[in-house]
Design an enzyme around this catalytic site. Structure first.
Site, PDB file in Angstrom:
ATOM      1  CB  SER A  71      24.431  78.627  47.554  1.00 39.04           C
ATOM      2  OG  SER A  71      23.703  77.498  47.577  1.00 39.04           O
ATOM      3  CG  ASP A  74      22.577  74.756  44.265  1.00 41.02           C
ATOM      4  OD1 ASP A  74      23.128  73.937  44.117  1.00 41.02           O
ATOM      5  OD2 ASP A  74      22.572  75.470  45.315  1.00 41.02           O
ATOM      6  CG  ASP A 129      27.006  76.040  45.766  1.00 41.48           C
ATOM      7  OD1 ASP A 129      25.760  75.803  45.453  1.00 41.48           O
ATOM      8  OD2 ASP A 129      27.343  76.043  46.886  1.00 41.48           O
ATOM      9  CG  ASP A 136      24.983  73.412  48.098  1.00 40.30           C
ATOM     10  OD1 ASP A 136      24.309  73.847  47.253  1.00 40.30           O
ATOM     11  OD2 ASP A 136      25.248  74.423  49.106  1.00 40.30           O
TER      12      ASP A 136
END
Length: 587
Positions: free
Chosen positions: A165, A322, A324, A326
């Site tokens: 992440s 961010d 990734d 999410d």
């Protein structure tokens, strides 16, 4: 700490054994270099190499509700192919035991663009395939929400996303979802929670020889890219286009060197937003994240390039994901000051809640994949603002509070919208039973465009919320530590010497969340509410080496003319609370 000869001999033997079986030449080289440095020298370099080796072999990574997340490198205390292979074998064993003779379990695997992500995904696919699991691999580097979407769209029993992440570039991780026939009800397709984490962890065996875990390198099916198009189409359906609503919005977008840029751009285009400019320095995936200290929109300076470009273009909105994708961040120019600023997660959560409530009231809210149901439920984590509860109450909706983390928010029955202050928003749980920065981003663009068409701004909308429900102003103190024991010491200090007041207001209630509260499962944290309704929550982060302190004050507002004074009072109170929190923690 200096290792005695017997300890060093045992350590180097363990490292040699690891290197002899490690399938990754990069991590083998790391260990052999450390071992050679130890063997060849007697100086500080050899001592440092011994300490580095000791840290890498200081126990094993703990598999929990966050899956795995750690620094890349060789050894059981790092993220590497050996750890991933054994973890995948544990997950495969869990899936086979759960299915028994009733069905053939299935799983889908995704990965981002961090170092080793694809390697870890292929390692997992090889283990799953050899274990008799019907295995699907996403076709390329993709955002985490697409993996969560795939679990539900393909109706698989599990999903694995290889990502860390927004962690630093040196890290990687392993996020696990359960769906299909393994989990029923609102948790289907969500991240694992207790007891599943413990059941999987119990099956991860670090003692078996690595070559005893069978592999099937070609034992998976690559998912068609049509799944990506299906996701983009489903998210675009969220953006209400009936009657050709406003789309006149100049957007600056940054994927923060991550994998969300292409998908977010496609979603915005599909929803009718044609003026979208990516921050060129951050547009393409880069696992080094060269322009930011931490690839997290919350971190100071992370949005500097995007804000600079927005100012140069005189844009209307900045959207950021961010790495990734999410999470979503939004920034805009405050008309009162003329200064661009990023909105806090609680502000965005309130704006999305109000927007969705308005769409529902107008009969313009339908999410593909949702079943017909009665009632609307909004939810947020206990550390998020209390404002969403008031928005829900005013709209006649149910509201629920959960523990921190989307693994809990996503499990709320009949969830319609959920968020947490750390920039995580679930606006379409029928599509993605997790936070999704892409679907949240397109709804924020829709809201900003409709407000612009009416001659208003996001800040006007926040003012209106303050007039209706009181000014809810929040802040946060994050204390990053090198030694996790310091977090334990600070929490223990608070329990032994509880603060009596914050900003001069006596503490009315103090709750140790480790004992459970309000029907919530126990979690390590402390919650204080003062007589003037100021709230302070202090807890260790579950994914980063931080102690996090969440503050919120509520100021009554009689009229628009009172807003500047209310904001000044709230800021002064928050500053005083911050000082008291630092004192209570011994900082």
């Amino acid at each position: 700490m200096t290792l005695i000869p017997a300890e060093l001999e045992e350590l180097t033997a363990a490292a040699q054994e690891w290197a002899d079986s490690d399938p990754d030449p990069d991590t083998v080289l790391q260990l052999r270099t450390l071992l050679r440095t130890i063997a060849d020298g007697t100086d500080a370099g050899a001592a440092a190499a011994a300490q580095e080796l000791a840290d890498r072999f200081a126990g094993t990574l703990e598999f929990g509700t966050a899956g795995l997340r750690a620094e890349l490198g060789a050894g059981p205390n790092r993220m590497n192919r050996v750890v991933v292979r054994r973890t995948a074998a544990g997950i495969a064993s869990f899936l086979q035991d759960t299915a028994g003779d009733s069905w053939t379990p299935s799983a889908v695997i995704g990965y981002d663009a961090r170092y080793k992500s694809k390697d870890f995904a292929l390692e997992t696919a090889a283990v799953f395939g050899a274990a008799g699991i019907e295995t699907f691999l996403l076709p390329c580097t993709l955002p985490t929400p697409l993996l969560a979407y795939a679990v539900r769209a393909l109706d698989t029993d599990a999903g694995v996303m290889v990502t860390a992440s927004h962690n630093p570039a040196a890290d990687n991780g392993y996020k696990v979802y359960l769906g299909g026939r393994t989990v029923k009800g609102p948790g289907r397709g969500a991240q694992i929670v207790t007891p599943y984490d413990a059941e999987i962890a119990a099956r991860i065996d670090y003692t078996v020889p690595l070559d005893s875990i069978e592999l099937a390198p070609d034992g998976y099916t690559e998912v068609s890219e049509s799944l990506i198009a299906d996701y983009i189409g489903a998210v675009d359906d969220l953006a209400h286009r009936e009657g050709y609503p406003a789309r006149d919005l100049d957007i600056v977008l940054t994927p923060m060197h991550g994998v969300g840029g292409e998908t977010m751009s496609a979603v915005l285009r599909g929803a009718g937003f044609t003026s979208v400019t990516l921050v060129p320095e951050q547009a393409l995936p880069d696992p080094d994240f060269p322009t930011v200290a931490f690839p997290n929109p919350e971190e100071p300076g992370a949005l500097d390039l995007a804000l600079k470009l927005a100012a140069e273009r005189d844009a209307d909105l900045v959207l950021a994901n961010d790495p990734d994708a999410d999470r979503a961040a939004v920034a805009a120019k405050d008309p009162a000051t003329g200064v661009w600023r990023m909105l806090r997660g609680d502000e965005v959560g309130a704006l999305l809640g109000r927007h969705i409530a308005g769409r529902i009231a107008a009969g313009r809210w339908k999410v593909r994949g949702e079943k017909t149901r009665s009632g609307v439920v909004f939810a947020n984590s206990i550390v998020s603002s209390r404002l969403l509860a008031r928005i829900a109450e005013a709209a006649g909706f149910e509201h629920q509070e959960t523990l921190t983390g989307f693994k809990w928010i996503s499990r709320v029955p009949k969830l319609t919208f959920g968020y947490e202050e750390a920039l995580g928003y679930c606006v379409a749980p029928g599509l993605v039973r997790d936070k999704d920065g892409i679907s949240a981003g397109v709804l924020l663009a829709e809201l900003a465009a409709s407000l612009k068409a009416a001659g208003r701004t996001l800040f006007d909308e926040l003012d209106e919320l303050a007039l209706q429900h009181g000014l809810h102003q929040s802040d946060q103190l994050s204390i990053r530590v090198q030694n996790l024991g310091l977090r334990t010491e600070m929490m223990q200090r608070l329990r032994e010497f509880p603060p009596a007041s914050f900003a001069g207001s006596p503490v009315a209630t103090a709750v140790d969340l480790s004992e459970g509260a309000g029907g919530l499962p126990p979690t390590d944290g402390l919650r204080y509410i003062t007589e003037d309704n100021t709230r302070v929550i202090i807890r260790p982060s579950g994914t980063e080496p931080k102690l996090k302190c969440y503050l919120e004050v509520i100021e009554p507002v009689g009229s628009a003319a009172d807003l500047p004074a209310a904001r000044a009072n709230a800021r002064a109170t928050l500053d005083a609370v911050l000082a008291d929190v630092r004192t209570a923690l011994g900082l």
